[in-house]
Design an enzyme around this catalytic site. Structure first.
Site, short mmCIF file in Angstrom:
data_model
loop_
_atom_site.label_atom_id
_atom_site.label_comp_id
_atom_site.label_asym_id
_atom_site.label_seq_id
_atom_site.Cartn_x
_atom_site.Cartn_y
_atom_site.Cartn_z
N TYR A 230 26.85 75.29 19.41
CA TYR A 230 26.55 74.39 18.29
C TYR A 230 27.19 74.80 16.96
CZ TYR A 230 23.16 72.54 21.58
OH TYR A 230 22.58 71.99 22.68
N ARG B 188 22.61 65.43 30.39
CA ARG B 188 22.95 65.06 29.01
C ARG B 188 23.89 63.84 28.96
NH1 ARG B 188 20.98 69.54 26.03
NH2 ARG B 188 21.15 71.44 27.24
N PRO C 275 14.53 67.63 17.72
CA PRO C 275 13.99 68.95 18.00
C PRO C 275 15.02 70.05 18.14
CG PRO C 275 13.78 67.50 19.90
CD PRO C 275 14.19 66.65 18.74
N ASN C 276 14.66 71.19 17.58
CA ASN C 276 15.40 72.46 17.65
C ASN C 276 16.64 72.50 16.75
OD1 ASN C 276 13.70 73.77 19.61
ND2 ASN C 276 14.51 72.32 21.09
N ARG D 41 29.01 68.18 29.28
CA ARG D 41 27.98 69.19 29.56
C ARG D 41 27.19 68.81 30.82
NH1 ARG D 41 24.76 70.63 24.32
NH2 ARG D 41 24.18 72.38 25.67
N ALA E 142 17.42 66.56 22.18
CA ALA E 142 17.01 66.35 23.59
C ALA E 142 16.32 65.00 23.80
CB ALA E 142 16.10 67.49 24.03
N ASP F 195 12.87 52.16 21.53
CA ASP F 195 12.12 50.98 21.12
C ASP F 195 12.05 50.89 19.59
OD1 ASP F 195 11.70 50.29 23.75
OD2 ASP F 195 9.63 50.98 23.83
N GLU G 170 24.39 56.99 16.82
CA GLU G 170 23.96 58.18 17.57
C GLU G 170 25.04 59.25 17.42
OE1 GLU G 170 23.47 57.47 21.79
OE2 GLU G 170 23.60 59.61 22.23
N ARG H 28 21.14 80.61 16.38
CA ARG H 28 21.29 80.92 17.81
C ARG H 28 22.33 80.02 18.43
NH1 ARG H 28 14.89 81.10 18.73
NH2 ARG H 28 14.68 82.29 16.84
N HIS I 102 26.15 63.58 18.04
CA HIS I 102 25.90 64.89 18.65
C HIS I 102 26.97 65.87 18.18
CE1 HIS I 102 22.88 63.15 21.20
NE2 HIS I 102 23.73 62.18 21.45
N LEU I 103 26.55 67.10 18.02
CA LEU I 103 27.50 68.17 17.67
C LEU I 103 28.42 68.45 18.87
CD1 LEU I 103 24.74 70.37 16.12
CD2 LEU I 103 26.77 69.67 14.84
N SER I 104 27.80 68.63 20.04
CA SER I 104 28.56 68.94 21.26
C SER I 104 28.96 67.63 21.95
CB SER I 104 27.70 69.78 22.21
OG SER I 104 26.54 69.07 22.59
N HIS J 28 17.94 61.94 25.57
CA HIS J 28 18.02 61.78 27.01
C HIS J 28 16.68 61.39 27.65
CE1 HIS J 28 21.66 63.87 25.99
NE2 HIS J 28 20.99 64.95 25.62
N ASN K 170 20.77 62.21 15.14
CA ASN K 170 20.98 63.20 16.19
C ASN K 170 19.59 63.45 16.78
OD1 ASN K 170 21.47 65.26 17.94
ND2 ASN K 170 22.66 66.52 16.51
O1 CA2 Z 1 25.06 68.32 20.66
C1 CA2 Z 1 24.06 67.89 20.08
O2 CA2 Z 1 24.03 67.63 18.88
C2 CA2 Z 1 22.75 67.72 20.86
O3 CA2 Z 1 22.07 66.59 20.34
C3 CA2 Z 1 21.95 69.00 20.64
C4 CA2 Z 1 20.65 69.04 21.43
C5 CA2 Z 1 20.90 68.73 22.91
O4 CA2 Z 1 19.67 68.65 23.60
C6 CA2 Z 1 21.68 67.42 23.09
O5 CA2 Z 1 21.91 67.24 24.48
C7 CA2 Z 1 22.99 67.48 22.35
C8 CA2 Z 1 19.98 70.40 21.33
C9 CA2 Z 1 19.72 70.86 19.94
C10 CA2 Z 1 19.25 72.28 20.00
O6 CA2 Z 1 19.77 72.98 18.90
C11 CA2 Z 1 19.80 74.35 18.94
C12 CA2 Z 1 20.39 74.97 17.89
C13 CA2 Z 1 20.47 76.34 17.87
C14 CA2 Z 1 19.94 77.07 18.92
C15 CA2 Z 1 19.34 76.43 19.98
C16 CA2 Z 1 19.26 75.06 19.98
#
Ligand code: CA2
Length: 145
Positions: A22, A110, A9-10, A106, A76, A86, A97, A17, A99-101, A79, A73
Site C-alpha cells: 500500500y 478482490r 476499514p484499516n 491480487r 474490504a 444500496d 470507486e 504496515r 483503490h491503491l492496489s 468486496h 475507497n
Molecule cells: O487497494 C486498496 O485500496 C484496497 O481498497 C485496500 C483494502 C483491500 O481490502 C482492498 O481489496 C483494496 C485494504 C486496506 C487495508 O489497509 C492497510 C493498510 C496498512 C496496513 C494494513 C492494511
C-alpha cells in the site's frame, strides 16, 4: 464543486504496515495531497475514514444535497457490502470507486466489487495517485456539464 472522500476499514493503518502493498504514505499524507490539488481548482474536500460499515453508510446517505460527488475507497467492504452498494444507489450521487492496489491483480476474492455496478467508474492500482485521478475525473466530468 464539493467532494466527499470516504475511506473504509484499516486504511487508518496506511504508512505504518505493509508498505510493499500500500506504499509509505499515511492517510493524512494522502489527504494533504488531495487538498493541495483540489485547492488549485477551487474544489472543496471533506475527507473521512471509518472502520464501521454503518458509519460509512450513514455518511453516504447524508451526502445528498451536501456534496456533488463521492470518492470511495471502501477497502474490504468493496468486496462484501450490499449495504454500501444500496446506499450509493439510493443517494444518487456520482461515486468513483478507488483503490491503491490493483485489485484485479491480487487474490480472486478482490476481483469482485459489489459497488462497481452503481459507481460512475473505478480507478484501481495507481497508489496515492488513484485518489488524485478521481479528483481529475470529477473536474473533467464537471466541466462537461
Ligand atoms: O487497494 C486498496 O485500496 C484496497 O481498497 C485496500 C483494502 C483491500 O481490502 C482492498 O481489496 C483494496 C485494504 C486496506 C487495508 O489497509 C492497510 C493498510 C496498512 C496496513 C494494513 C492494511
Amino acid at each position: 464543486m464539493k467532494l466527499l472522500y470516504l475511506n473504509g476499514p484499516n486504511l487508518n493503518l496506511l504508512g505504518t504496515r505493509e508498505p510493499g502493498v500500500y506504499g509509505k504514505a499515511t492517510l493524512a499524507d494522502i489527504e494533504s495531497l488531495v487538498r493541495q490539488r483540489a485547492a488549485r481548482s477551487g474544489v472543496e474536500i471533506d475527507f473521512r475514514q471509518s472502520n464501521l460499515e454503518g458509519e460509512l453508510v450513514t455518511w453516504i446517505q447524508q451526502a445528498r444535497g451536501q456534496f456533488d460527488g463521492i470518492v470511495l475507497n471502501a477497502a474490504a467492504y468493496t468486496h462484501t457490502s450490499i449495504a454500501l452498494r444500496d446506499a450509493i444507489s439510493a443517494v444518487g450521487l456520482p461515486t468513483i470507486e478507488i483503490h491503491l492496489s490493483n485489485v484485479h491483480a491480487r487474490e480472486e476474492f478482490r476481483h469482485r466489487s459489489l459497488i462497481a455496478p452503481v459507481c460512475r467508474g473505478q480507478i484501481t492500482g495507481f497508489g496515492v495517485n488513484s485518489y488524485l485521478l478521481a479528483l481529475e475525473a470529477f473536474i473533467i466530468d464537471n466541466g462537461d456539464k
